[in-house]
Design a protein around this motif. Structure first.
Motif, PDB file in Angstrom:
ATOM      1  N   PRO A 111       0.559  -1.329   0.002  1.00 30.62           N
ATOM      2  CA  PRO A 111      -0.527  -0.128   0.152  1.00 30.62           C
ATOM      3  C   PRO A 111       0.334   1.609   0.280  1.00 30.62           C
ATOM      4  O   PRO A 111       0.317   2.871  -1.313  1.00 30.62           O
ATOM      5  N   ALA A 112       2.046   1.484   1.106  1.00 29.69           N
ATOM      6  CA  ALA A 112       2.404   2.319   0.753  1.00 29.69           C
ATOM      7  C   ALA A 112       3.406   2.756  -0.671  1.00 29.69           C
ATOM      8  O   ALA A 112       3.059   4.138  -1.165  1.00 29.69           O
ATOM      9  N   ALA A 113       3.716   1.552  -0.986  1.00 32.01           N
ATOM     10  CA  ALA A 113       4.724   1.419  -2.193  1.00 32.01           C
ATOM     11  C   ALA A 113       3.659   2.193  -3.506  1.00 32.01           C
ATOM     12  O   ALA A 113       4.084   3.105  -4.220  1.00 32.01           O
ATOM     13  N   LEU A 114       2.434   1.485  -3.703  1.00 33.33           N
ATOM     14  CA  LEU A 114       1.426   2.153  -4.541  1.00 33.33           C
ATOM     15  C   LEU A 114       0.848   3.457  -4.325  1.00 33.33           C
ATOM     16  O   LEU A 114       1.074   4.320  -5.282  1.00 33.33           O
ATOM     17  N   ALA A 115       0.941   3.990  -2.783  1.00 35.58           N
ATOM     18  CA  ALA A 115       0.847   5.595  -2.446  1.00 35.58           C
ATOM     19  C   ALA A 115       1.242   6.231  -2.905  1.00 35.58           C
ATOM     20  O   ALA A 115       2.115   6.790  -4.230  1.00 35.58           O
ATOM     21  N   ALA A 116       3.294   6.252  -2.874  1.00 37.51           N
ATOM     22  CA  ALA A 116       4.137   6.613  -3.719  1.00 37.51           C
ATOM     23  C   ALA A 116       4.718   7.052  -5.510  1.00 37.51           C
ATOM     24  O   ALA A 116       4.725   7.661  -6.004  1.00 37.51           O
ATOM     25  N   VAL A 117       3.618   5.834  -5.548  1.00 40.95           N
ATOM     26  CA  VAL A 117       3.711   6.058  -7.003  1.00 40.95           C
ATOM     27  C   VAL A 117       2.477   6.729  -7.498  1.00 40.95           C
ATOM     28  O   VAL A 117       2.702   6.913  -8.923  1.00 40.95           O
ATOM     29  N   SER A 141       4.932   8.932 -17.387  1.00 36.70           N
ATOM     30  CA  SER A 141       5.844   7.811 -16.931  1.00 36.70           C
ATOM     31  C   SER A 141       5.375   6.938 -17.107  1.00 36.70           C
ATOM     32  O   SER A 141       4.815   6.493 -16.129  1.00 36.70           O
ATOM     33  N   ALA A 142       6.289   5.880 -18.368  1.00 34.87           N
ATOM     34  CA  ALA A 142       5.692   5.041 -18.032  1.00 34.87           C
ATOM     35  C   ALA A 142       6.237   4.108 -16.577  1.00 34.87           C
ATOM     36  O   ALA A 142       5.845   3.491 -16.954  1.00 34.87           O
ATOM     37  N   GLY A 143       8.172   5.115 -16.627  1.00 36.08           N
ATOM     38  CA  GLY A 143       8.505   3.912 -15.760  1.00 36.08           C
ATOM     39  C   GLY A 143       7.317   3.852 -14.665  1.00 36.08           C
ATOM     40  O   GLY A 143       7.473   2.919 -13.386  1.00 36.08           O
ATOM     41  N   LEU A 144       6.795   5.024 -14.361  1.00 35.50           N
ATOM     42  CA  LEU A 144       6.200   5.027 -12.790  1.00 35.50           C
ATOM     43  C   LEU A 144       4.660   4.585 -13.077  1.00 35.50           C
ATOM     44  O   LEU A 144       4.019   3.262 -12.363  1.00 35.50           O
ATOM     45  N   LYS A 145       4.223   4.052 -14.287  1.00 35.89           N
ATOM     46  CA  LYS A 145       2.797   3.537 -14.933  1.00 35.89           C
ATOM     47  C   LYS A 145       3.462   1.912 -14.831  1.00 35.89           C
ATOM     48  O   LYS A 145       2.243   1.067 -13.956  1.00 35.89           O
ATOM     49  N   ALA A 146       4.356   1.079 -15.564  1.00 38.66           N
ATOM     50  CA  ALA A 146       4.591   0.045 -14.639  1.00 38.66           C
ATOM     51  C   ALA A 146       5.094  -0.560 -13.387  1.00 38.66           C
ATOM     52  O   ALA A 146       4.515  -1.192 -12.782  1.00 38.66           O
ATOM     53  N   ALA A 147       5.277   0.615 -12.622  1.00 35.95           N
ATOM     54  CA  ALA A 147       5.802   0.347 -11.452  1.00 35.95           C
ATOM     55  C   ALA A 147       4.554  -0.412 -10.735  1.00 35.95           C
ATOM     56  O   ALA A 147       4.180  -0.116  -9.785  1.00 35.95           O
ATOM     57  N   ALA A 148       3.135   0.950 -10.949  1.00 33.69           N
ATOM     58  CA  ALA A 148       1.732   1.498 -10.725  1.00 33.69           C
ATOM     59  C   ALA A 148       1.509  -0.247 -10.781  1.00 33.69           C
ATOM     60  O   ALA A 148       0.853  -0.735  -9.794  1.00 33.69           O
ATOM     61  N   GLU A 149       1.785  -0.205 -12.351  1.00 33.91           N
ATOM     62  CA  GLU A 149       0.925  -1.899 -12.642  1.00 33.91           C
ATOM     63  C   GLU A 149       1.231  -3.429 -11.072  1.00 33.91           C
ATOM     64  O   GLU A 149       1.348  -4.134 -11.060  1.00 33.91           O
ATOM     65  N   ARG A 150       2.915  -3.690 -11.285  1.00 35.17           N
ATOM     66  CA  ARG A 150       3.965  -4.513 -10.751  1.00 35.17           C
ATOM     67  C   ARG A 150       3.689  -4.463  -8.930  1.00 35.17           C
ATOM     68  O   ARG A 150       2.818  -5.214  -9.001  1.00 35.17           O
ATOM     69  N   ILE A 151       3.277  -2.788  -8.377  1.00 38.44           N
ATOM     70  CA  ILE A 151       3.149  -3.399  -7.276  1.00 38.44           C
ATOM     71  C   ILE A 151       1.363  -3.649  -7.479  1.00 38.44           C
ATOM     72  O   ILE A 151       1.208  -4.054  -6.272  1.00 38.44           O
ATOM     73  N   ARG A 152       0.261  -3.316  -8.301  1.00 36.57           N
ATOM     74  CA  ARG A 152      -1.174  -3.367  -8.048  1.00 36.57           C
ATOM     75  C   ARG A 152      -1.011  -5.399  -7.714  1.00 36.57           C
ATOM     76  O   ARG A 152      -2.185  -5.828  -6.993  1.00 36.57           O
ATOM     77  N   GLU A 153      -0.113  -5.576  -9.129  1.00 34.91           N
ATOM     78  CA  GLU A 153      -0.251  -6.954  -8.777  1.00 34.91           C
ATOM     79  C   GLU A 153       0.053  -7.556  -7.718  1.00 34.91           C
ATOM     80  O   GLU A 153      -0.268  -8.793  -7.505  1.00 34.91           O
ATOM     81  N   ASN A 154       1.047  -7.357  -7.335  1.00 34.73           N
ATOM     82  CA  ASN A 154       1.937  -7.688  -6.324  1.00 34.73           C
ATOM     83  C   ASN A 154       1.064  -7.615  -4.939  1.00 34.73           C
ATOM     84  O   ASN A 154       0.633  -8.887  -3.575  1.00 34.73           O
TER      85      ASN A 154
END
Length: 127
Positions: free
Chosen positions: A82-88, A98-111
């Motif tokens: 939750p904290a990782a997703l909030a940061a992103v 930002s493609a990097g932030l979008k990809a990170a958000a998707e990866r974190i949501r999956e996790n």
């Protein structure tokens, strides 16, 4: 006087560019270019300065995005999805392209979803 003014402005602006100060170079060149708008060297150097300014802005943006990704990663390493997703997501509000932030958000949501599934399964097994 005209030639010396232009020469001084070009030399000063080139020095400032070499020091990584395109904004200051622009402030130096603008009034001289306004006085002598037909001077090709001034026009060319103003274009170079503008490109340097744009490059500097892009680099600052990349640095800020990388810091946001690094912050999110620290939360991910602690499995604090939750904290990782909030940061992103906060970063995406500032940098929605930002493609990097979008990809990170998707990866974190999956996790986060996988983590919630594991908790649900653990609760069922314990019941």
């Amino acid at each position: 006087e005209r030639s010396q003014t232009i020469t001084d402005a070009l030399a000063g602006a080139n020095r400032l560019l070499a020091q990584g100060k395109p904004d200051e170079a622009r402030r130096l060149l603008d009034p001289v270019a306004a006085r002598f708008p037909e001077e090709a060297e001034l026009k060319h150097l103003l274009e170079v300065v503008q490109q340097a300014q744009q490059s500097q802005v892009l680099q600052e943006e990349r640095t800020r995005i990388q810091k946001l990704l690094d912050d999110a990663l620290q939360h991910e390493l602690r499995f604090d999805w939750p904290a990782a997703l909030a940061a992103v997501e906060a970063g995406l509000k500032q940098f929605p392209h930002s493609a990097g932030l979008k990809a990170a958000a998707e990866r974190i949501r999956e996790n986060l979803r996988a983590s919630e599934k594991q908790r649900t399964l653990a609760a069922v097994v314990q019941a």
